[in-house]
Every structure is written in structure tokens, then in C-alpha cells.
Design a protein around this motif. Structure first.
Motif, short mmCIF file in Angstrom:
data_model
loop_
_atom_site.label_atom_id
_atom_site.label_comp_id
_atom_site.label_asym_id
_atom_site.label_seq_id
_atom_site.Cartn_x
_atom_site.Cartn_y
_atom_site.Cartn_z
N CYS A 1 10.98 60.86 21.20
CA CYS A 1 9.52 61.81 21.33
C CYS A 1 9.29 62.70 20.42
CB CYS A 1 9.39 62.56 22.47
SG CYS A 1 11.09 64.05 23.33
N ARG B 1 8.95 66.66 21.40
CA ARG B 1 10.18 67.95 21.86
C ARG B 1 10.36 67.82 23.60
NH1 ARG B 1 7.23 73.42 21.51
NH2 ARG B 1 6.54 72.59 23.09
N LYS B 2 11.52 67.66 23.67
CA LYS B 2 12.13 67.62 25.05
C LYS B 2 11.36 68.20 25.91
CE LYS B 2 15.06 65.50 27.40
NZ LYS B 2 15.32 63.95 27.66
N CYS C 1 12.96 66.72 31.17
CA CYS C 1 12.92 65.76 31.61
C CYS C 1 14.23 65.26 31.93
CB CYS C 1 12.48 65.33 29.84
SG CYS C 1 12.83 63.58 29.64
N SER D 1 15.37 60.46 26.42
CA SER D 1 14.21 61.36 25.16
C SER D 1 15.20 61.74 23.99
CB SER D 1 12.73 61.27 25.82
OG SER D 1 13.49 62.61 26.04
N HIS D 2 14.98 61.37 22.86
CA HIS D 2 15.81 62.48 21.50
C HIS D 2 14.30 63.07 20.70
CE1 HIS D 2 19.23 60.21 23.11
NE2 HIS D 2 18.90 59.36 23.49
N GLU D 3 14.44 64.29 20.64
CA GLU D 3 13.47 64.87 19.35
C GLU D 3 14.13 63.64 18.34
OE1 GLU D 3 13.80 69.32 19.15
OE2 GLU D 3 13.57 69.31 21.97
N THR E 1 19.24 68.85 32.45
CA THR E 1 17.55 69.30 32.28
C THR E 1 18.28 70.31 31.60
OG1 THR E 1 17.58 69.74 34.36
CG2 THR E 1 16.84 67.18 33.15
#
Length: 398
Positions: A29, A31-32, A36, A40-42, A214
Motif C-alpha cells: 500500500c 501508507r498503512k 488497519c 499490508s506493507h508500505e 494497529t
């Protein structure tokens, strides 16, 4: 006749396998977001699109013996932000899937997209690649709420993304969230009114929940009170129903004929093969139901010898897993589905069914079982009744 036979008490025996879907995870992605908890990883620099597609194909090939000969009813490309990948990469992905699996001619193929990462030409490219459904993570049309959620897009970018998607696709979903930091019922209603203006085929409306691991978990924002959030949910349900949407799952609303087939398969305890970093899946066999999970870190997943964790769902756990999904459906399920998907007789859960009926959380007849309105409002209480090794309920007083 219910398609189940038991060789011994507690044995799982399925006479027909459930429908099969494919989930593909693209983990990167821009930006996290602070709420979330997805894998997902920036991104840092250029994405390894070609290399990742190659790894997905190797992953799929390794899984083929487990699904050989089965037809795939849907494909869902989720993330992360899959729309960061180019249309050419998505085309290579779907071409590779078609070369290795039997896709139903009417298969639903969904791609998740975020405003700010797509424009009209990109949507046209995804359509040409074979995607036929787009799901856009809008979350809100209010600049203050978007900032509070750490979203990278503006309200205008969300509007433009929806319009661009609708120009190329006739099947579009948007995700909205409510009970946001500092949100009032009037602000939540304004978001919904804005969504309704587009005449979308599908809307998903989720309450913001604070999850472990998170930023919001460690730096908890001030959220609307529980009763206020419940009122927001009720108002959303009423508004969408009045606008012609069918409320078919806890958070899902669709025009007639536009229910998400991929997600319905989840909620009906169907099978799904998951490939990609951190992807999970469920596969059934004549004598067992299994779960599998891929390595979460992209760098670890990309290794040729990356492990796949597999486990058998025990007969004791299957009733809860089935109910965890099917009780999200507003209309519930045909009682035969329990045996068809778990390989167990529904008599196995007679006690909790009776208890939940007594408490007004479930209603059933000889053919159908569904949560009541009260059961939908207290879904966690309803689900707890089906947990394995659950203590016996206390006797009623008075």
C-alpha cells in the motif's frame, strides 16, 4: 436427502464439495492506515510486480493437486492496494490463473482499488485484463474523517474514482465506515447520502473497530458511544433499504442481482484457495476440512521454499466455524447447508440452538435458520454459544 454419512461418531464425511473461489493477496500500500490490521506493507520504491506475479503462479501450481478438476466461481484480488499494480500485471495474473484453473464462464472477478491510485485509463486497463467488479475503499467523503483515518485521498478524489469506475464497470462497490473519531450521526448520514447519489450497485458499511497491532490500538482515538454507533448502523440500514438495496449480510447492501458472489461463498462456508503473502484459505476434502496460510512478510513469501501452514479443522471446531460465517447472513441459511459444508449432522448443535432460540437470538423452522434482529445486534453473544468446550449456561433464576 442430506449429503452426509458418518463412519463413526464425530467423523467428518462430505459427499459433495462446496463451491471454490480464489483469493489473491497483493500486500503493498502507499501508507498503512492507523486502523488497519490487514497484512499490508508500505511500498518503498518500485514494486516487484513481475517477480511477484511469477511467485503467485508458483504458489498456485503447488496448490493445484488440492483443487484439481474443480471449477472456480470467483476471483478476488485484495490487499493492501492491488490497484498499485499496473493493468499489464493484473492481465498477466489473470491469464496465468486461467491457464491453470477452470474458471466459470460467469466468474465474478473483483479488484480492490483506493482513490488516489487509479484514474479512468487505469480502470479501462483493468477491465480489459478481465476484471469485472471493482471495490473502492472510500471510507468517508468528509475531509475531517479522512484525515482522522489516515487516508491518503481527498473527498474529491473519492468522487472522481467512483465516477471513473462506473464509466468502465457496471458492478462497483464502495466501502464506507461509520462511528469514526469525532463523527456525529449527521456526519455519518451525510456520507451515506453522498454514496447514494452515485446509484452504486453495492455498498459495504462497516463500523470502525479498534484491532490489536494497529496504531489506534496503542493510541486509541475517542469514538462515538456504543448507543450512538448503534443508531448510526440502524440509520444506514434504513436509508439503504429505502433506496432499494437488499441488506443481505451484516455490513453488505446490494441492488437486486448484485450481491457479491465471492463474499457470499465465504459466508456460506464455501471453499477458497488463498495465494499471496499472508493469504489464508479453506479447502474441503471428502473426509476433512482444512485451513492454510502463506508467509506474511513479502520478502519471506517470495522465497522459493516459503512454508505453507496447513491444519485440519477438527469436528469439534467445525460447528463454530460454520456459524461464524453463516450467521452474518441476514436471511440465515437452509438447515441442510450445515451438514453439506461440515460433514456433521445438525443435531450436533441442538443444545446451543435451543438456548439461542430461548434467548430470542435465533429463529428456525424445519427448513431454515436465521438470526433475529436482536441476534444481529448481539451477534458476538450469539456466536459464543457455538464455541467448542463452552461452559454450560447458568440455570435461569426466578
Amino acid at each position: 436427502m442430506i449429503p452426509v454419512a458418518l463412519e463413526r461418531p464425530g467423523a467428518v464425511r462430505l459427499e459433495a464439495l462446496p463451491p471454490l473461489a480464489l483469493y489473491v493477496h497483493i500486500p503493498w500500500c502507499v501508507r498503512k492506515c492507523p486502523y488497519c490490521d490487514f497484512n499490508s506493507h508500505e511500498r518503498t520504491g518500485a514494486l516487484p510486480e513481475a517477480e511477484y506475479i511469477d511467485r503467485l503462479m508458483l504458489d498456485l501450481e503447488a496448490a493445484l493437486p488440492s483443487v484439481w478438476g474443480r471449477r472456480v466461481i470467483s476471483v478476488f484480488i485484495g490487499g493492501g492496494t492491488p490497484s498499485l499494480f499496473s493493468p499489464a500485471s493484473i492481465d498477466a495474473l489473470l491469464s496465468g490463473v486461467r491457464a491453470r484453473l477452470v474458471l466459470d464462464p460467469e466468474a465474478e472477478i473483483t479488484l480492490e482499488a483506493n482513490p488516489g491510485t487509479v484514474e479512468a485509463a487505469r480502470f479501462r486497463g483493468f477491465r480489459a485484463a478481465g476484471v469485472n467488479r471493482i471495490s473502492i475503499g472510500v471510507q468517508s467523503f468528509d475531509e475531517r474523517m479522512l484525515a482522522a483515518l489516515g487516508r491518503i485521498h481527498s473527498a474529491d478524489e473519492a468522487r472522481r474514482a467512483i465516477e471513473a469506475a462506473l464509466s468502465s464497470f457496471d458492478n462497483v462497490n464502495i466501502d464506507l465506515m461509520y462511528a469514526l473519531p469525532g463523527q456525529t450521526p449527521a456526519m455519518a448520514r451525510a456520507d451515506l447520502d453522498e454514496a447514494l447519489r452515485f446509484g452504486l450497485p453495492h455498498v459495504s458499511a462497516y463500523q470502525l473497530t479498534i484491532e490489536p497491532n494497529t496504531v489506534f490500538w496503542s493510541k486509541r482515538p475517542e469514538l462515538p458511544e456504543h448507543d450512538v454507533a448503534a443508531d448510526m448502523q440502524l440509520a444506514a440500514e434504513q436509508s439503504l433499504r429505502a433506496a432499494g438495496y437488499e441488506h443481505y449480510e451484516t455490513s453488505a447492501f446490494a441492488r437486486p442481482g448484485r450481491r457479491c458472489r465471492h463474499n457470499l461463498n465465504y459466508w456460506q462456508f464455501g471453499d477458497y484457495l488463498g495465494i499471496g503473502a499472508g493469504a489464508h484459505g479453506k479447502l474441503s476434502f471428502p473426509d476433512r476440512v482444512t485451513r492454510h496460510a502463506r508467509a506474511k512478510q513479502p520478502n519471506e513469501y517470495m522465497k522459493p521454499d516459503a512454508r505453507v501452514e496447513e491444519s485440519v479443522v477438527s469436528a469439534e471446531e467445525l460447528p463454530f466455524e460454520f456459524m461464524l460465517n453463516t450467521l452474518r447472513l441476514v436471511d440465515g441459511f437452509d438447515v441442510r447447508l450445515f451438514s453439506e459444508r461440515t460433514g456433521l449432522p445438525i443435531s450436533r448443535i441442538d443444545k446451543p440452538l435451543l438456548e439461542m432460540e430461548r434467548k430470542g437470538l435465533l429463529e428456525r423452522d424445519w427448513k431454515h435458520l436465521r438470526p433475529t434482529e436482536r441476534g444481529r445486534r448481539f451477534l458476538n453473544d450469539l456466536l459464543e454459544a457455538f464455541l467448542p468446550d463452552r461452559p454450560a449456561p447458568a440455570p435461569a433464576s426466578g
